[in-house]
Scaffold this motif. Structure first.
Motif, PDB file in Angstrom:
ATOM      1  N   ALA A   1       0.801  -1.222   0.000  1.00 47.65           N
ATOM      2  CA  ALA A   1       0.000   0.000   0.000  1.00 47.65           C
ATOM      3  C   ALA A   1       0.836   1.276   0.000  1.00 47.65           C
ATOM      4  N   ILE A   2       2.088   1.188   0.397  1.00 48.71           N
ATOM      5  CA  ILE A   2       2.815   2.384   0.797  1.00 48.71           C
ATOM      6  C   ILE A   2       3.210   3.330  -0.351  1.00 48.71           C
ATOM      7  N   PRO A   3       3.821   2.849  -1.442  1.00 43.57           N
ATOM      8  CA  PRO A   3       4.338   3.814  -2.419  1.00 43.57           C
ATOM      9  C   PRO A   3       3.402   4.112  -3.588  1.00 43.57           C
ATOM     10  N   VAL A   4       2.171   3.627  -3.550  1.00 46.17           N
ATOM     11  CA  VAL A   4       1.321   3.729  -4.745  1.00 46.17           C
ATOM     12  C   VAL A   4       1.029   5.184  -5.108  1.00 46.17           C
ATOM     13  N   GLY A   5       0.790   6.007  -4.101  1.00 40.28           N
ATOM     14  CA  GLY A   5       0.505   7.412  -4.392  1.00 40.28           C
ATOM     15  C   GLY A   5       1.664   8.080  -5.118  1.00 40.28           C
ATOM     16  N   ALA A   6       2.871   7.792  -4.650  1.00 37.29           N
ATOM     17  CA  ALA A   6       4.053   8.380  -5.287  1.00 37.29           C
ATOM     18  C   ALA A   6       4.192   7.895  -6.726  1.00 37.29           C
ATOM     19  N   VAL A   7       3.924   6.627  -6.953  1.00 35.36           N
ATOM     20  CA  VAL A   7       4.016   6.069  -8.307  1.00 35.36           C
ATOM     21  C   VAL A   7       2.974   6.718  -9.223  1.00 35.36           C
ATOM     22  N   PHE A   8       1.772   6.839  -8.726  1.00 32.86           N
ATOM     23  CA  PHE A   8       0.703   7.411  -9.550  1.00 32.86           C
ATOM     24  C   PHE A   8       1.004   8.853  -9.937  1.00 32.86           C
ATOM     25  N   ALA A   9       1.403   9.659  -8.961  1.00 36.42           N
ATOM     26  CA  ALA A   9       1.644  11.069  -9.252  1.00 36.42           C
ATOM     27  C   ALA A   9       2.723  11.201 -10.330  1.00 36.42           C
ATOM     28  N   GLN A  10       3.760  10.415 -10.181  1.00 39.70           N
ATOM     29  CA  GLN A  10       4.865  10.485 -11.129  1.00 39.70           C
ATOM     30  C   GLN A  10       4.434  10.003 -12.515  1.00 39.70           C
ATOM     31  N   ALA A  11       3.716   8.888 -12.552  1.00 39.52           N
ATOM     32  CA  ALA A  11       3.320   8.321 -13.836  1.00 39.52           C
ATOM     33  C   ALA A  11       2.315   9.217 -14.565  1.00 39.52           C
ATOM     34  N   ILE A  12       1.427   9.829 -13.803  1.00 44.27           N
ATOM     35  CA  ILE A  12       0.438  10.708 -14.435  1.00 44.27           C
ATOM     36  C   ILE A  12       1.116  11.965 -14.973  1.00 44.27           C
ATOM     37  N   GLU A  13       2.022  12.532 -14.180  1.00 40.99           N
ATOM     38  CA  GLU A  13       2.801  13.683 -14.658  1.00 40.99           C
ATOM     39  C   GLU A  13       3.488  13.353 -15.978  1.00 40.99           C
ATOM     40  N   ASP A  14       4.053  12.157 -15.995  1.00 38.44           N
ATOM     41  CA  ASP A  14       4.787  11.722 -17.181  1.00 38.44           C
ATOM     42  C   ASP A  14       3.829  11.519 -18.359  1.00 38.44           C
ATOM     43  N   ALA A  15       2.695  10.893 -18.082  1.00 42.48           N
ATOM     44  CA  ALA A  15       1.741  10.602 -19.153  1.00 42.48           C
ATOM     45  C   ALA A  15       1.259  11.887 -19.816  1.00 42.48           C
ATOM     46  N   LEU A  16       0.945  12.869 -18.986  1.00 37.27           N
ATOM     47  CA  LEU A  16       0.373  14.111 -19.518  1.00 37.27           C
ATOM     48  C   LEU A  16       1.444  15.154 -19.833  1.00 37.27           C
ATOM     49  N   GLN A  17       2.703  14.757 -19.693  1.00 38.93           N
ATOM     50  CA  GLN A  17       3.827  15.666 -19.943  1.00 38.93           C
ATOM     51  C   GLN A  17       3.631  16.991 -19.206  1.00 38.93           C
ATOM     52  N   LEU A  18       3.263  16.870 -17.946  1.00 41.16           N
ATOM     53  CA  LEU A  18       2.949  18.079 -17.187  1.00 41.16           C
ATOM     54  C   LEU A  18       4.181  18.913 -16.893  1.00 41.16           C
ATOM     55  N   THR A  19       5.333  18.246 -16.814  1.00 43.27           N
ATOM     56  CA  THR A  19       6.557  18.973 -16.501  1.00 43.27           C
ATOM     57  C   THR A  19       6.794  20.098 -17.490  1.00 43.27           C
ATOM     58  N   SER A  20       6.556  19.772 -18.756  1.00 38.39           N
ATOM     59  CA  SER A  20       6.824  20.788 -19.768  1.00 38.39           C
ATOM     60  C   SER A  20       5.868  21.970 -19.619  1.00 38.39           C
ATOM     61  N   ARG A  21       4.754  21.717 -18.921  1.00 43.12           N
ATOM     62  CA  ARG A  21       3.802  22.814 -18.688  1.00 43.12           C
ATOM     63  C   ARG A  21       3.963  23.384 -17.282  1.00 43.12           C
ATOM     64  N   LYS A  22       5.019  22.968 -16.601  1.00 44.49           N
ATOM     65  CA  LYS A  22       5.313  23.470 -15.248  1.00 44.49           C
ATOM     66  C   LYS A  22       4.168  23.174 -14.271  1.00 44.49           C
ATOM     67  N   ILE A  23       3.545  21.997 -14.471  1.00 48.65           N
ATOM     68  CA  ILE A  23       2.507  21.574 -13.539  1.00 48.65           C
ATOM     69  C   ILE A  23       3.060  20.400 -12.739  1.00 48.65           C
TER      70      ILE A  23
END
Lengths: 781, 163, 292
Positions: free
Chosen positions: A738-760
């Motif tokens: 149960a422990i790291p799932v939130g961290a994995v999701f946030a990172q994977a979603i950021e990556d999927a939506l390329q949010l970094t390039s939008r500074k989100i």
């Protein structure tokens, strides 16, 4: 000793009862003359209680009794503090514990005000309507930041503020680390955990036998021994007069270890008073407020790094919502504080938290118990740092892993078990490497993701590491007893809620005594069967009780060999213990069955010699000096619909190391279930309170537990680094999924939506499609 | 107000029962506490968790969303009726045991009833169909994976039995 | 979570049921599938003093075709019966899309179409279908009967045009017209949950493959199902293009006024509704081409 069964995927002994509807759960307890109980609960979060009039309710046909706080007399006491705070110098801790029924003030929606006893639950609920309550509403304390303002209402009038605790821990010199850093990344993180919501709610049945002066309590608790001791003291009974039975329990995940719940205090007292058995089964609506939660923290955290990505130090200041009472001490925020250090070399750490009272249900550990919060913060900080330093996300983690020759690795600060946070053993890099390999990390980034993007699909990858403190003390015990029929009975003091103890413990015994696991009958959670123990929590059942079972069965093995060597007049070394009998090596026809040895150990004539004891049995205890640390890596590939923000998990990989494995089938089940709860936490489950402290989604239609369509197939692998802290080398596994799932999701979603390039940046959990829409839209405009 | 009582007669797992019940008694409570068939579990009493799933004739339904009085004259099946009289487990039970499809076991009876009904109608489901069929039964322990595997295996076992 | 006491009566005929309802009025509720009513009673949010069980009224549990081009569905038809009726699903394909979104098989085995529509949950799928398809609702009371259009039937949040002595007895749907395509889509948090937004679209082309009409209704985004046909009017008379579909989606976003809830902000609901309109019209349109 053979290892035929230890480490094998032995099918579970307990399944047949459960599959045929024959297992006894709390609501299956039926006793003649039993009465049923319902609680009147506060509908407002914060109010002075002016008056309760129960006279109409008492007159309703079918109602036997109605009680309010005053009726309890001297029995009304704030509950004892369940967990003392660790002795951390300079800490503040203001213990305020829950009361059996609210008396002067109500402090959360759901706090019990009165209790109705009737001939049926239907009638008891009818009578709740007849009770007139006069309350003077107070401003509700809901937001943990506003709670600390001097203008805030106070949850506990006698305290000068809403501060429940304040703790500062540190190692190294963070200021110096920051001064030497190439970069410092600082952010605010919000992490909310939810409720455990087992499919079986809580329940208590109490039966006072006046003739025998015996109290029997069936309770869905994870810690029956503590319940017995505490209730015996409260009721003025000897501990031998009270028997607590935790029958089959339909899931626990933490909150079923809280005590004493007001209902646990009420039922035995009522049974004594009325001299009839009484039953209370929590309904789902009650469960949302009457069973403890785990909720939110706000972290202001920063990480200082060298140019090569090495962590120099971490600083964190966080607020923790403890709810209306802090009976469970500091366990949850201490776990957050300690788990944040993860598998990394962090030379300097400076962490301060403030636990805050609110007019919300009580916060106690729920699977992960604050560890999620800490893992989320450190893992997100590393993602942000990796980006700034232009280092690959996996690589920055690898560079910071504690090397295998550094164990035991002392993190210096104090853990929840009062011992310094020292990692007993570990070999982290192979776990990371296996996970990256299993998910195809490089291939995904280099080949697959560009293709997805060409197709307009938003697919991303996330990877997160964690270390989990497990298997803490103080101790557990076990009594292993060979019966005359050759079957072996094992009793331990822990409770069980689906973890497969009936099987994993049986495997341990089976190997020691040369029998089949199906010939081992395990009793957990009955204080008349085993007197001592702590309970099932903190991923400790298999570690601590498992080792006690091992010690006790080894002692029985020695006794059996001794008895047989006397009988055969041969050396113990010449004996073989297998197939339920002791035989002489090389002479298979010459044997004596275990059952017969058990009979011989309890002779009708003759004498039991001094220094020996009757019975082929042994009771042994095991207490680890400190907790064993498991570790692991989760990796996921997720796809997000860029317009509706609906999410699909395409791959989910877990590689973990929890030391020696007793039963890989059961272990995998634990991981599966943990990940499912982690997914719920990351993307589905959110306790929605309004500013008056009302829970807006108190039903399973609106509090969203993941279904079979929401949990993906999980790919599991593991490595084995035994713990040196116990003879079996086991580390706990209950919470790892149960422990790291939130961290994995946030990172994977950021990556999927390329949010970094939008500074989100996604700096909060839980997420949801709607929340993702809001976050991306805010930044986009 | 005098309790509104009704006499009902129904069959559960092939056994006929005749009882007098108050109109408001939920079928789940009736099965568990009046007939002693406590294998049917209650998890939410608002029709979401699926623990109380039973078969009404051959259709899975939530027994917490029916009144006992509505079952008058009907034939029901519960988890207690799944195994054969000699104790041999039904293929869905065997498969759940073989695949470690249960942990605490509380949701299990409802899941077994959902499975039997679905597999009787759909002998060769895909994994996606199985997940969809299970989506009305919440399990908090297993993460569903082993239940899904068990259901696929149960389908195969039931096909074999039928052939 | 146990229901408050009530008197239970098993109706022996429609007239019996209606006479009881006339006698007890708002104090009485009809018990059909019970899949919304009984949870509400278990929470004690609903406390009828009389429950009139209409499950024995088999005359309300059928499907027939009163006239060519029409399907009449009895109020007591259970979702599962509709799901298993291939001919019905071909005639009214919006149902094929929408029924799997309604809760779960165990609920669909009990829940009835009449109960669903009379409950008038705005997040529920079938009210939107009724509005999109311009269904006719036949209502009976002991005093007589009347028929109202679906758009007039849904009066507000969980409120219908039904008087306290009335019952919805059947619903008449037009079968899908030639050169038409239909599509229902929704976004919910989990399969089976109530829709955050859902769209029912029926597109009909003329012989030149120009858009002859678009029926459009949404669930989950207002206090009643929302008839968004007006937003699609600009499309009528010309070819269906990506731009014209986008314009309809934009129009719908302006038209609706979702309130937000614990699962979704109003802005997200509005956004998703627009996107679903795009997808549903596109799919409905494609389905015509595929059929042709």
């Amino acid at each position: 000793m053979s290892t035929r069964f230890f480490g094998a995927p032995v099918k579970r002994n307990e399944d047949r009862k459960l599959l045929t509807g024959q297992a006894l759960f709390i609501d299956d307890v039926e006793l003649p003359g039993m009465l049923h109980v319902a609680f009147l609960r506060s509908q407002v979060a914060h109010a002075r209680l002016k008056h309760i009039d129960v006279s109409r309710a008492r007159k309703r046909p079918g109602v036997v009794a109605v009680y309010v706080a005053e009726d309890y007399g001297d029995y009304w006491q704030p509950c004892p503090l369940l967990v003392q705070p660790p002795p951390i110098p300079g800490s503040t801790f203001n213990p305020r514990t829950q009361v059996p029924l609210a008396r002067d003030k109500v402090r959360y929606v759901g706090e019990p005000l009165a209790v109705v006893v009737a001939e049926s639950r239907y009638l008891a609920e009818d009578a709740l309507d007849d009770i007139d309550v006069e309350l003077e509403s107070l401003s509700a304390v809901v937001d943990i930041e506003r709670a600390l303002k001097s203008s805030s209402a106070r949850v506990h009038d006698d305290l000068g503020s809403n501060i429940a605790a304040h703790v500062h821990q540190m190692k190294g010199d963070y200021r110096k680390a920051a001064a030497n850093a190439q970069i410092i990344v600082k952010r605010r993180f919000r992490y909310e955990h939810g409720i455990s919501s087992p499919i079986e709610t809580r329940g208590v049945v109490a039966h006072w036998n006046a003739r025998g002066q015996q109290m029997t309590i069936w309770d869905t608790t994870q810690a029956p021994v503590f319940i017995r001791n505490g209730l015996a003291a409260m009721l003025g009974l000897g501990e031998r007069q009270v028997r607590v039975i935790a029958p089959f329990v339909g899931g626990g995940f933490g909150p079923k270890i809280m005590m004493f719940y007001p209902e646990e205090v009420a039922l035995p007292w009522i049974s004594m008073r009325l001299n009839r058995p009484v039953k209370w089964i929590e309904d789902r609506l009650e469960h949302f407020v009457a069973t403890t939660h785990e909720r939110g923290q706000i972290h202001d955290a920063e990480i200082a790094l060298a140019a090569d990505g090495r962590i120099l130090g971490v600083k964190d200041v966080f607020l923790h919502d403890t709810g209306a009472y802090n009976t469970y001490g500091l366990t949850v925020p201490i776990n957050s504080q300690c788990t944040m250090l993860g598998p990394y070399v962090i030379p300097a750490y400076d962490s301060t938290f403030t636990a805050v009272f609110t007019n919300l249900p009580i916060v106690t550990p729920y699977r992960g118990a604050g560890r999620q919060h800490g893992v989320f913060v450190i893992e997100r900080l590393l993602d942000l740092a990796a980006r700034e330093l232009d280092i690959d996300r996996a690589e920055i983690r690898r560079r910071n892993l504690i090397p295998p020759d550094a164990f035991p690795y002392n993190n210096e600060i104090i853990f929840q078990d009062f011992a310094p946070l020292s990692y007993d053993s570990g070999n982290y890099e192979p776990v990371l490497a296996k996970a990256l390999d299993a998910i195809g990390y490089q291939r995904f980034l280099k080949e697959e993701q560009p293709k997805f993007r060409e197709e307009g699909r938003c697919v991303g990858i996330g990877i997160a590491c964690y270390v989990e403190g497990t298997g803490i003390g103080p101790y557990e015990g076990a009594k292993v007893q060979v019966q005359a029929n050759g079957k072996v009975n094992v009793a331990t003091g822990i409770g069980t809620q689906g973890q497969g103890h009936f099987t994993s413990f049986a495997q341990i015994v089976a190997d020691q005594l040369g029998i089949d696991p199906s010939d081992v009958d395990i009793v957990t959670g009955d204080t008349d069967q085993f007197y001592w123990g702590a309970g099932t929590f903190a991923s400790r059942g298999a570690v601590v009780a498992g080792n006690a079972v091992n010690e006790a069965s080894a002692a029985v093995r020695r006794k059996a060999l001794k008895l047989a060597s006397d009988a055969f007049e041969c050396a113990e070394e010449d004996l073989v213990l297998a197939d339920g009998k002791v035989s002489i090596a090389g002479i298979p026809g010459k044997f004596i069955r275990l059952g017969e040895l058990a009979q011989r150990a309890n002779p009708m004539r003759g004498a039991v010699r001094p220094g020996t004891e009757p019975g082929l049995e042994s009771t042994q205890y095991f207490g680890p000096p400190s907790g064993a640390t498991a570790n692991g890596v989760h990796a996921a590939i997720v796809e997000i619909d860029p317009l509706t923000f609906e999410l699909k998990v395409l791959r989910y990989v877990v590689v973990h190391d929890c030391g020696t494995v007793i039963n890989p089938m059961i272990l995998e089940g634990q991981i599966h279930g943990g990940v499912a709860q982690g997914i719920g936490n990351a993307f589905f489950e959110k306790l929605a309170f309004d500013d008056q402290g009302q829970l807006l989604n108190a039903s399973l239609a609106d509090y969203l537990l993941p279904t079979a369509l929401d949990v993906p197939r999980m790919e599991l692998d593991h490595t084995v680094t035994p713990s040196p802290l116990n003879p079996l080398g086991i580390k706990g596994a209950g919470e790892a999924g149960a422990i790291p799932v939130g961290a994995v999701f946030a990172q994977a979603i950021e990556d999927a939506l390329q949010l970094t390039s939008r500074k989100i940046e996604l700096l909060e959990i839980p997420l949801s499609p709607s929340r993702l829409f809001e976050l991306t839209r805010q930044e986009g405009t | 107000m005098q309790p509104d009582q009704h006499e009902i007669e129904l069959t559960v797992n092939g056994t006929r029962y005749r009882r007098t019940v108050e109109s408001r008694m939920l079928l789940s409570d009736f099965l568990r506490h009046e007939l002693g068939l406590a294998g049917t579990h209650v998890g939410c009493e608002h029709g979401v968790c699926g623990a109380c799933t039973i078969l009404l004739e051959s259709d899975p339904v939530r027994s917490c969303l029916m009144l006992a009085v509505q079952a008058n004259g009907r034939a029901l099946a519960t988890v207690e009726g799944l195994a054969s009289a000699d104790g041999e487990l039904h293929p869905v039970q065997q498969a759940m045991h073989a695949h470690h499809g249960l942990q605490c076991g509380y949701c299990t009876p409802g899941i077994l009833m959902t499975m039997t009904a679905y597999l009787t109608e759909h002998p060769s489901p895909s994994e996606d169909e199985v997940r969809e069929a299970l989506s009305g039964n919440l399990c908090r322990c297993t993460g569903y994976q082993n239940i899904v595997d068990a259901m696929m295996d149960a389908a195969a076992r039931m096909r074999e039995e039928a052939s | 979570m146990k229901p408050a006491p009530f008197k239970y009566v098993l109706a022996s005929s429609l007239d019996h049921a209606l006479a009881l309802k006339a006698e007890h009025g708002d104090e009485a509720r009809f018990l059909a599938g019970g899949q919304s009513l009984i949870p509400a009673m278990n929470f004690r949010l609903a406390r009828p003093s009389v429950l009139i069980d209409i499950n024995g009224l088999t005359s309300l549990a059928g499907i027939d075709r009163p006239e060519a081009g029409q399907v009449r569905v009895g109020a007591l038809m259970r979702y599962r019966a509709l799901e298993r009726d291939g001919e019905f699903l071909r005639s009214c394909p919006l149902f094929a899309d929408a029924l799997p979104h309604i809760a779960h098989p165990q609920i669909r085995n009990r829940g009835t179409i009449g109960g669903n529509l009379s409950h008038a949950d705005p997040a529920s799928e079938l009210p939107a279908l009724a509005v999109a398809m311009q269904a006719k609702m036949r209502i009976r009371s002991a005093a007589g009967g009347r028929t109202v259009a679906a758009s007039d039937f849904f009066a507000g949040l969980l409120t219908t045009d039904l008087a306290s002595d009335e019952m919805l007895v059947d619903i008449t749907y037009p079968v899908l017209a030639p050169r038409s395509g239909a599509c229902f889509m929704e976004v919910a948090r989990r399969r089976g949950d109530f829709a955050i937004a859902g769209v029912a679209a029926v597109v009909t082309l003329d012989e030149e493959r120009r858009c002859a009409s678009v029926r459009l209704a949404l669930c989950g985004v207002g206090e009643t199902p929302v008839d968004a046909g007006a937003a699609a009017l600009p499309m009528v008379g010309s070819r269906v293009t990506g731009e014209s579909i986008d314009a309809v989606a934009a129009g719908v976003r302006e038209l609706i006024a979702p309130s937000g809830n614990v699962h979704a902000s109003a802005d997200y609901q509005r956004h998703v509704a627009g996107e679903l309109v795009r997808r549903a019209i596109r799919t409905a349109h494609q389905r015509i081409s595929h059929a042709a």
